[in-house]
Write a protein that holds these residues in place. Structure first.
Motif, mmCIF file in Angstrom:
data_model
loop_
_atom_site.group_PDB
_atom_site.id
_atom_site.type_symbol
_atom_site.label_atom_id
_atom_site.label_comp_id
_atom_site.label_asym_id
_atom_site.label_seq_id
_atom_site.Cartn_x
_atom_site.Cartn_y
_atom_site.Cartn_z
ATOM 1 N N UNK A 1 4.032 10.563 -4.313
ATOM 2 C CA UNK A 1 5.158 10.996 -3.481
ATOM 3 C C UNK A 1 5.548 12.426 -3.859
ATOM 4 N N UNK A 2 5.628 12.689 -5.157
ATOM 5 C CA UNK A 2 5.970 14.044 -5.608
ATOM 6 C C UNK A 2 4.957 15.052 -5.066
ATOM 7 N N UNK A 3 3.690 14.696 -5.126
ATOM 8 C CA UNK A 3 2.632 15.576 -4.620
ATOM 9 C C UNK A 3 2.756 15.776 -3.112
ATOM 10 N N UNK B 1 0.832 -1.192 0.000
ATOM 11 C CA UNK B 1 0.000 0.000 0.000
ATOM 12 C C UNK B 1 0.875 1.253 0.000
ATOM 13 N N UNK B 2 0.269 2.358 -0.373
ATOM 14 C CA UNK B 2 0.980 3.628 -0.362
ATOM 15 C C UNK B 2 1.244 4.058 1.076
ATOM 16 N N UNK B 3 2.483 4.474 1.333
ATOM 17 C CA UNK B 3 2.885 4.990 2.645
ATOM 18 C C UNK B 3 3.455 6.382 2.406
ATOM 19 N N UNK B 4 3.071 7.320 3.249
ATOM 20 C CA UNK B 4 3.575 8.685 3.095
ATOM 21 C C UNK B 4 5.097 8.698 3.246
ATOM 22 N N UNK B 5 5.792 9.445 2.398
ATOM 23 C CA UNK B 5 7.255 9.459 2.402
ATOM 24 C C UNK B 5 7.837 10.145 3.633
ATOM 25 N N UNK B 6 9.057 9.732 3.965
ATOM 26 C CA UNK B 6 9.751 10.341 5.102
ATOM 27 C C UNK B 6 10.481 11.615 4.659
ATOM 28 N N UNK B 7 11.137 12.263 5.610
ATOM 29 C CA UNK B 7 11.807 13.547 5.360
ATOM 30 C C UNK B 7 12.919 13.413 4.320
#
Length: 138
Positions: A91-93, A51-57
């Motif tokens: 991720x870009x968004x 699943x999609x996971x929000x990217x880290x710093x």
């Protein structure tokens, strides 16, 4: 005299062609290094599996510093066996460097049609909480 005129015309057309070809080559930015860095730092966020996971710093830092339109444009079809173009656009968004609508990402993803709709749907589904069932002993 006619031979000199013909030679000058041929030379002129060759020069114009060379200038146009060089301009085109210069306008095609080489972002292969940026793509490889995004692939390395964001691997778990753009992987085709899961699943999609929000990217880290760290991933976002690289994405913000990269030309994501170029990275998307040069994503090869063979890379899409491990990298999700939809997740790459998401991720870009999420990192604040979105790929504009109408741009191509990967071999066949038009960001204005597929990615926006799929990405929004996936983000909605991830935040959706299952309804708690209540049991009564009646």
């Amino acid at each position: 005299m006619a031979t000199i005129k013909l030679s000058l015309q041929a030379l002129f057309f060759a020069l114009v062609f060379t200038l146009l070809a060089t301009h085109q080559a210069l306008s095609d930015k080489d972002c292969h290094g940026e793509k490889e860095l995004v692939k390395q730092k964001c691997k778990s966020y753009i992987s085709i599996s899961g699943d999609y996971v929000h990217p880290n710093h760290e991933c976002c830092r690289v994405v913000k510093e990269s030309d994501m339109v170029c990275v998307c444009r040069i994503l090869r079809q063979d890379e899409e066996s491990t990298i999700s173009a939809v997740k790459l656009v998401d991720v870009a968004h999420d990192c604040g460097n979105p790929v504009p609508d109408g741009k191509q990402c990967g071999s066949n993803l038009d960001c204005s049609k597929s990615a926006a709709a799929k990405g929004a749907f996936m983000r909605f589904r991830q935040h959706e909480q299952p309804k708690e069932e209540t049991w009564s002993d009646e």
